[in-house]
Design a protein around this motif. Structure first.
Motif, PDB file in Angstrom:
ATOM      1  N   ARG A   1      -8.542 -57.755  -2.598  1.00  0.00           N
ATOM      2  CA  ARG A   1      -8.112 -58.605  -1.245  1.00  0.00           C
ATOM      3  C   ARG A   1      -7.252 -57.575  -0.859  1.00  0.00           C
ATOM      4  O   ARG A   1      -6.134 -58.372  -1.930  1.00  0.00           O
ATOM      5  N   MET A   2      -7.234 -56.396  -0.744  1.00  0.00           N
ATOM      6  CA  MET A   2      -6.222 -55.338  -0.024  1.00  0.00           C
ATOM      7  C   MET A   2      -5.585 -55.391   1.498  1.00  0.00           C
ATOM      8  O   MET A   2      -6.451 -55.723   1.874  1.00  0.00           O
TER       9      MET A   2
ATOM     10  N   GLY B   1     -12.277 -48.255   7.357  1.00  0.00           N
ATOM     11  CA  GLY B   1     -12.866 -48.085   8.714  1.00  0.00           C
ATOM     12  C   GLY B   1     -12.647 -49.018   9.426  1.00  0.00           C
ATOM     13  O   GLY B   1     -11.107 -48.392  10.047  1.00  0.00           O
ATOM     14  N   ALA B   2     -13.354 -49.467  10.424  1.00  0.00           N
ATOM     15  CA  ALA B   2     -12.587 -50.765  11.510  1.00  0.00           C
ATOM     16  C   ALA B   2     -10.879 -51.633  11.244  1.00  0.00           C
ATOM     17  O   ALA B   2     -11.053 -51.464   9.784  1.00  0.00           O
ATOM     18  N   ALA B   3      -9.755 -51.221  11.611  1.00  0.00           N
ATOM     19  CA  ALA B   3      -8.463 -52.228  11.174  1.00  0.00           C
ATOM     20  C   ALA B   3      -9.019 -53.864  11.346  1.00  0.00           C
ATOM     21  O   ALA B   3      -8.827 -53.625  12.521  1.00  0.00           O
ATOM     22  N   ARG B   4      -9.536 -54.231  10.551  1.00  0.00           N
ATOM     23  CA  ARG B   4      -9.527 -55.804  11.064  1.00  0.00           C
ATOM     24  C   ARG B   4      -7.686 -56.460  10.446  1.00  0.00           C
ATOM     25  O   ARG B   4      -7.422 -56.456   9.566  1.00  0.00           O
ATOM     26  N   PHE B   5      -7.444 -56.985  11.096  1.00  0.00           N
ATOM     27  CA  PHE B   5      -5.662 -58.284  10.785  1.00  0.00           C
ATOM     28  C   PHE B   5      -6.121 -59.012  10.799  1.00  0.00           C
ATOM     29  O   PHE B   5      -7.319 -60.037  11.149  1.00  0.00           O
ATOM     30  N   GLU B   6      -5.718 -59.672   9.598  1.00  0.00           N
ATOM     31  CA  GLU B   6      -5.807 -60.878   9.123  1.00  0.00           C
ATOM     32  C   GLU B   6      -3.950 -61.901   9.366  1.00  0.00           C
ATOM     33  O   GLU B   6      -3.272 -61.004   9.583  1.00  0.00           O
ATOM     34  N   THR B   7      -4.251 -63.186   9.465  1.00  0.00           N
ATOM     35  CA  THR B   7      -2.998 -64.023   9.642  1.00  0.00           C
ATOM     36  C   THR B   7      -2.966 -64.667   7.536  1.00  0.00           C
ATOM     37  O   THR B   7      -3.800 -64.494   7.077  1.00  0.00           O
TER      38      THR B   7
ATOM     39  N   CYS C   1       0.230 -53.361   9.358  1.00  0.00           N
ATOM     40  CA  CYS C   1       0.327 -51.855  10.096  1.00  0.00           C
ATOM     41  C   CYS C   1       0.654 -52.226  11.410  1.00  0.00           C
ATOM     42  O   CYS C   1       0.666 -54.241  11.738  1.00  0.00           O
ATOM     43  N   ASP C   2       1.065 -51.929  12.038  1.00  0.00           N
ATOM     44  CA  ASP C   2       1.637 -52.706  12.953  1.00  0.00           C
ATOM     45  C   ASP C   2       0.522 -52.334  14.814  1.00  0.00           C
ATOM     46  O   ASP C   2      -0.591 -51.819  13.834  1.00  0.00           O
TER      47      ASP C   2
ATOM     48  N   ARG D   1      -7.647 -54.933   4.592  1.00  0.00           N
ATOM     49  CA  ARG D   1      -7.609 -55.172   5.741  1.00  0.00           C
ATOM     50  C   ARG D   1      -5.637 -54.994   6.355  1.00  0.00           C
ATOM     51  O   ARG D   1      -5.346 -54.901   5.461  1.00  0.00           O
ATOM     52  N   CYS D   2      -5.364 -55.346   7.931  1.00  0.00           N
ATOM     53  CA  CYS D   2      -4.728 -54.612   8.443  1.00  0.00           C
ATOM     54  C   CYS D   2      -3.568 -56.706   7.997  1.00  0.00           C
ATOM     55  O   CYS D   2      -4.250 -57.075   8.176  1.00  0.00           O
TER      56      CYS D   2
END
Length: 104
Positions: free
Chosen positions: A44-45, A64-70, A49-50, A85-86
């Motif tokens: 899990r990396m 691949g697609a930038a998927r933002f996590e909380t 990212c902004d 993920r970002c």
């Protein structure tokens, strides 16, 4: 005495790019490890990212697609991710606080 300073400065300037060219590229190293079938310890990396279009394009080109996590979803989820993920800087700060609080 000043000629020593200039000689050291010149040596640092000319050798610096040579050493930088040999520096490992983190994204290339992770791609090589995944290509060889190795999985990271956590699998899990996260990248900080902004939310700009330039960052999204660069991330999409590399992973691949930038998927933002909380912070809440990262802390709660336990499954492995197939791609990095970002996370925003503010969410990174919240995640660090959650991890620090759960370590106590």
């Amino acid at each position: 005495m000043s000629w020593i300073f200039w000689a050291v400065s010149l040596a640092a300037i000319t050798c610096g790019p040579a050493f930088a060219a040999d520096a490992p590229n983190a994204s290339q190293a992770s791609k090589n490890a995944l290509a060889q079938g190795e999985t990271p310890k956590s699998a899990r990396m996260l990248y900080v990212c902004d939310d700009s279009s330039m960052t999204r394009r660069a991330f999409a080109r590399e992973f691949g697609a930038a998927r933002f996590e909380t912070a809440q979803t990262v802390h709660a989820k336990s499954e492995a991710w197939s791609a990095p993920r970002c996370i925003t800087q503010a969410e990174k700060r919240r995640l660090t606080q959650k991890q620090f609080a759960s370590a106590r």
